[in-house]
Design an enzyme around this catalytic site. Structure first.
Site, mmCIF file in Angstrom:
data_model
loop_
_atom_site.group_PDB
_atom_site.id
_atom_site.type_symbol
_atom_site.label_atom_id
_atom_site.label_comp_id
_atom_site.label_asym_id
_atom_site.label_seq_id
_atom_site.Cartn_x
_atom_site.Cartn_y
_atom_site.Cartn_z
ATOM 1 N N LYS A 83 0.860 -1.180 0.000
ATOM 2 C CA LYS A 83 0.000 0.000 0.000
ATOM 3 C C LYS A 83 0.897 1.231 0.000
ATOM 4 O O LYS A 83 1.911 1.276 0.702
ATOM 5 C CB LYS A 83 -0.893 -0.028 1.237
ATOM 6 N N SER A 156 -9.927 2.636 1.875
ATOM 7 C CA SER A 156 -8.503 2.919 1.990
ATOM 8 C C SER A 156 -7.577 1.870 1.379
ATOM 9 O O SER A 156 -6.699 2.210 0.597
ATOM 10 C CB SER A 156 -8.171 3.134 3.458
ATOM 11 N N SER A 180 -10.618 -0.329 6.552
ATOM 12 C CA SER A 180 -9.846 -0.149 5.326
ATOM 13 C C SER A 180 -9.476 -1.432 4.621
ATOM 14 O O SER A 180 -9.226 -1.428 3.417
ATOM 15 C CB SER A 180 -8.571 0.639 5.625
#
Length: 187
Positions: A83, A156, A180
């Protein structure tokens, strides 16, 4: 060595023993996964940045170490993604915000250090909501659900969820404070 489609969509737990035995080349696997990303991700949009040079260098190192009998464990030679809020030395970490467009951390996050020590291969950085908060910055395209491109991919860690669902990495890191990871998993 040619990598079959079923090898690109298997789990890393099924793949790791084959890499350890020398049946699967980390270099060929990484090249095939990078080609898959190039073919599929323009529609899905899970990656903000693909790092082919880094991935291939790590794959070559993993392959040489394994051939020399220095297998580090189940992540050795496995292509993964991160990420884009996880610091990676000298690779932009933007948090999907134009504010950090040119930010290149001078160090790796502890989790990246551990993945590197395990011999994982970093394919790139994955999309997210700006700063992993409420929404996507208008200059960043939200990821699409790879099963139905017109459907929600979550919040997210949506790039992480979309990349995993589309078999564009064997594993990835996301983060979860308020859903998320759970929302992309549900989507």
């Amino acid at each position: 060595m040619t990598v079959s489609e079923d090898l690109l969509t298997t789990t890393f737990t099924a793949l790791a023993p084959r890499i350890a035995r020398g049946e699967v080349s980390p270099v060929a696997l990484t090249e095939a996964m990078l080609a898959r990303i190039a073919a599929i991700d323009p529609k899905v949009g899970s990656y903000l940045r693909v790092t082919p040079e880094l991935a291939l260098a790590q794959a070559r190192m993993a392959e040489a170490e394994i051939a020399a009998g220095n297998y580090r464990g189940p992540l050795h030679g496995i292509p993964i993604a991160l990420k884009d809020l996880i610091n990676t030395a000298d690779i932009p970490t933007t948090c999907a915000s134009p504010i950090l467009r040119d930010f290149r951390p001078g160090y790796d996050a502890a989790v990246v250090e551990r993945l590197n020590a395990a011999g994982a291969v970093t394919l790139g950085k994955l999309a997210l909501t700006e700063f992993a908060l409420y929404g996507y910055h208008p200059t960043y395209q939200p990821p699409h659900n790879p099963w139905r491109l017109d459907h929600w991919a979550g919040v997210s860690s949506s790039g992480s969820g979309a990349a995993t669902a589309a078999s564009l990495c064997y594993g990835c890191l996301g983060t979860d404070t308020g859903g998320s990871i759970r929302f992309p998993s549900a989507a």
